[in-house]
Write an enzyme that holds these catalytic residues in place. Structure first.
Site, PDB file in Angstrom:
ATOM      1  N   GLY A  74       0.819  -1.203   0.000  1.00 32.09           N
ATOM      2  CA  GLY A  74       0.000   0.000   0.000  1.00 32.09           C
ATOM      3  C   GLY A  74       0.855   1.255   0.000  1.00 32.09           C
ATOM      4  N   ASN A 153      -7.554   4.082   9.459  1.00 33.09           N
ATOM      5  CA  ASN A 153      -7.102   2.813  10.051  1.00 33.09           C
ATOM      6  C   ASN A 153      -7.229   2.792  11.573  1.00 33.09           C
ATOM      7  OD1 ASN A 153      -5.007   4.710   9.045  1.00 33.09           O
ATOM      8  ND2 ASN A 153      -3.685   3.586  10.450  1.00 33.09           N
ATOM      9  N   GLN A 181      -7.885   0.431   3.922  1.00 30.92           N
ATOM     10  CA  GLN A 181      -8.774  -0.141   4.944  1.00 30.92           C
ATOM     11  C   GLN A 181     -10.200  -0.365   4.440  1.00 30.92           C
ATOM     12  OE1 GLN A 181      -8.045  -1.421   7.794  1.00 30.92           O
ATOM     13  NE2 GLN A 181      -5.962  -0.677   8.065  1.00 30.92           N
ATOM     14  N   SER A 201      -3.830  -2.614  -0.328  1.00 27.29           N
ATOM     15  CA  SER A 201      -2.754  -3.457   0.211  1.00 27.29           C
ATOM     16  C   SER A 201      -3.281  -4.862   0.462  1.00 27.29           C
ATOM     17  CB  SER A 201      -2.240  -2.870   1.522  1.00 27.29           C
ATOM     18  OG  SER A 201      -1.335  -3.763   2.127  1.00 27.29           O
ATOM     19  N   GLY A 202      -2.499  -5.870   0.056  1.00 28.99           N
ATOM     20  CA  GLY A 202      -2.928  -7.261   0.205  1.00 28.99           C
ATOM     21  C   GLY A 202      -3.113  -7.697   1.654  1.00 28.99           C
ATOM     22  N   HIS A 203      -2.167  -7.304   2.516  1.00 29.35           N
ATOM     23  CA  HIS A 203      -2.168  -7.916   3.849  1.00 29.35           C
ATOM     24  C   HIS A 203      -3.268  -7.407   4.774  1.00 29.35           C
ATOM     25  CE1 HIS A 203      -0.051  -4.926   6.548  1.00 29.35           C
ATOM     26  NE2 HIS A 203       0.326  -4.440   5.388  1.00 29.35           N
ATOM     27  N   THR A 238      10.284  -7.692 -11.696  1.00 27.60           N
ATOM     28  CA  THR A 238       9.588  -8.930 -12.046  1.00 27.60           C
ATOM     29  C   THR A 238       8.440  -9.153 -11.072  1.00 27.60           C
ATOM     30  OG1 THR A 238      11.617  -9.850 -12.937  1.00 27.60           O
ATOM     31  CG2 THR A 238       9.895 -11.424 -12.330  1.00 27.60           C
ATOM     32  N   CYS A 326       2.523   1.762  13.407  1.00 23.35           N
ATOM     33  CA  CYS A 326       3.858   2.277  13.125  1.00 23.35           C
ATOM     34  C   CYS A 326       4.446   3.033  14.303  1.00 23.35           C
ATOM     35  CB  CYS A 326       3.819   3.191  11.907  1.00 23.35           C
ATOM     36  SG  CYS A 326       2.961   2.441  10.531  1.00 23.35           S
TER      37      CYS A 326
END
Ligand SMILES: *Cc1c(COP(=O)(O)O)cnc(C)c1O
Length: 391
Positions: A74, A153, A181, A201-203, A238, A326
């Protein structure tokens, strides 16, 4: 394999990877390791898998496959969108964002401010809501981009993104939305949203860490940040095939289960929140309870230090958070709660609980047993009654 003793109520920090997502990605780690840019079938197969993932993500977002760029996270998507916008026209040196953004946006804007860009940090009210009139007034002829969250978030508060997009369109200014989010939690349809850039964001979506998406509206001129030939020369490197396949599967699952999950997760969150309010005195909900993600509750417990609460909760296997991930571990009070006008003391007495797909009623029961006891314990330890923070 999963840690049975953990009650994970920190789904805005990251999420458990869905087992179906793991199953989908494993062959792409173990067997099909071809480079998607290679000409032989072993590579072409990987390319096809990336393209299937792109279709699945596009379906979740309601956009075209050509508008999806796979990134590493993200934060990369956010950095790329803002950097692209300011590269577009060197005369536009003004950026608009808010005081409650994720650190990826804040740190980049602070950096750009040091480099000579002018940044307007829009305020929020005590409910975490944005004043659209202030946004409208802040936009100038030299504004390069408006970058705002969809869902916060820390509090879950939703910004009126459709209205923001309308305002930006009317003023002919680019708009980037940090939807990390929001995606998978609330429905979105980018086809007619008028949003120029959107970060995912994937996670946060039951997919592994280290993969993200930047949506770039097909009518917007784009300048790559990480240069190279991949992703149509829009993002070098890649492709992380296994993780992209995982993100595609996670998007498919999110799209299939969103309606039912929203209702179930909202019920878990609401039961927890209402019971805490009923059982514990001196508790306040932080942020607009109506315009809010269904999974998040941010609570102030008068007279406690969140840092201490996190340690005691951790001893009992409960994961939640104080402030943003964070900055946890540091004594800094949440910049989001501070921007809402709260004192350092109130900000430091606040905890975020965020629910998700794998939470159960038993998790809520356990949290309801533990949280009030810990709050009581902490209050007994520091009996000095300070000023009343919450009514
Ligand atoms: C987690 C998060 C990000 C950053 O995503 P990463 O993939 O961890 O870089 C950005 N914005 C918001 C609102 C987030 O919650």
């Amino acid at each position: 394999m999963s840690d049975e003793s953990i009650i994970y109520l920190d789904n805005n920090a990251t999420t458990q990877v869905d087992p179906a997502v793991v199953d989908e990605m494993l062959p792409w780690l173990r067997d099909y390791y071809g480079n998607p840019s290679s000409a032989y079938r072993h590579g072409k197969r990987a390319l096809q898998a990336v393209e299937v993932a792109r279709e699945r993500v596009a379906a979740l977002l309601g956009c075209e496959t050509g508008e999806i760029i796979f990134t590493s996270c993200g934060s990369e998507s956010i950095n790329t969108a803002i950097q692209s916008a300011i590269a577009f026209d060197p005369d536009r040196t003004h950026i608009i964002t808010s005081g409650v953004e994720h650190s990826a946006t804040m740190k980049l804007c602070e950096h750009l401010a040091r480099k000579g860009f002018e940044v307007t940090w829009l305020p929020v009210d005590s409910s975490g809501r944005l004043d659209l009139e202030k946004l409208e007034k802040a936009i100038r002829p030299d504004t390069a981009i408006v970058s705002l969250l969809w869902a916060n978030n820390e509090t879950g508060v939703l910004f009126p993104v459709e209205r923001v997009a309308e305002i930006c369109r009317a003023k002919k200014v680019l708009f980037h939305c940090d939807a990390v989010q929001a995606v998978g939690k609330i429905p979105l349809n980018l086809a007619d949203a008028g949003i120029h850039f959107l970060s995912v964001s994937g996670h946060k979506l039951h997919c592994p860490k280290g993969v993200g998406v930047l949506y770039v509206n097909k009518r917007v001129r784009f300048t790559p940040w990480l240069r190279g030939s991949q992703e149509n020369s829009r993002r070098g490197g890649t492709q992380n095939v296994a993780s992209i396949v995982a993100l595609g599967k996670a998007a498919e699952i999110a799209a299939q289960h969103m309606a039912e999950e929203q209702t179930r997760v909202r019920a878990l969150r609401d039961r927890f929140e209402n019971e805490i309010l009923a059982r514990v005195s001196g508790v306040a909900v932080n942020g607009d309870r109506e315009h809010r993600l269904p999974n998040t509750t941010n609570l102030t417990f008068e007279g406690i230090e969140a840092e201490g609460a996190l340690i005691l909760l951790d001893e009992r296997g409960i994961c939640c958070s104080a402030g943003s991930a964070c900055t946890s571990g540091s004594v800094h009070p949440s910049h989001v709660l501070k921007a809402m006008g709260f004192s350092n003391e109130r900000a430091r007495a606040s905890l975020r609980f965020s629910f998700g797909r794998f939470n159960t009623e038993a998790d809520v029961d356990a949290a309801l047993e533990t949280v009030p006891a810990i709050v009581e314990k902490l209050r007994a330890l520091s009996p000095a009654s300070g000023p009343v923070l919450v009514g």
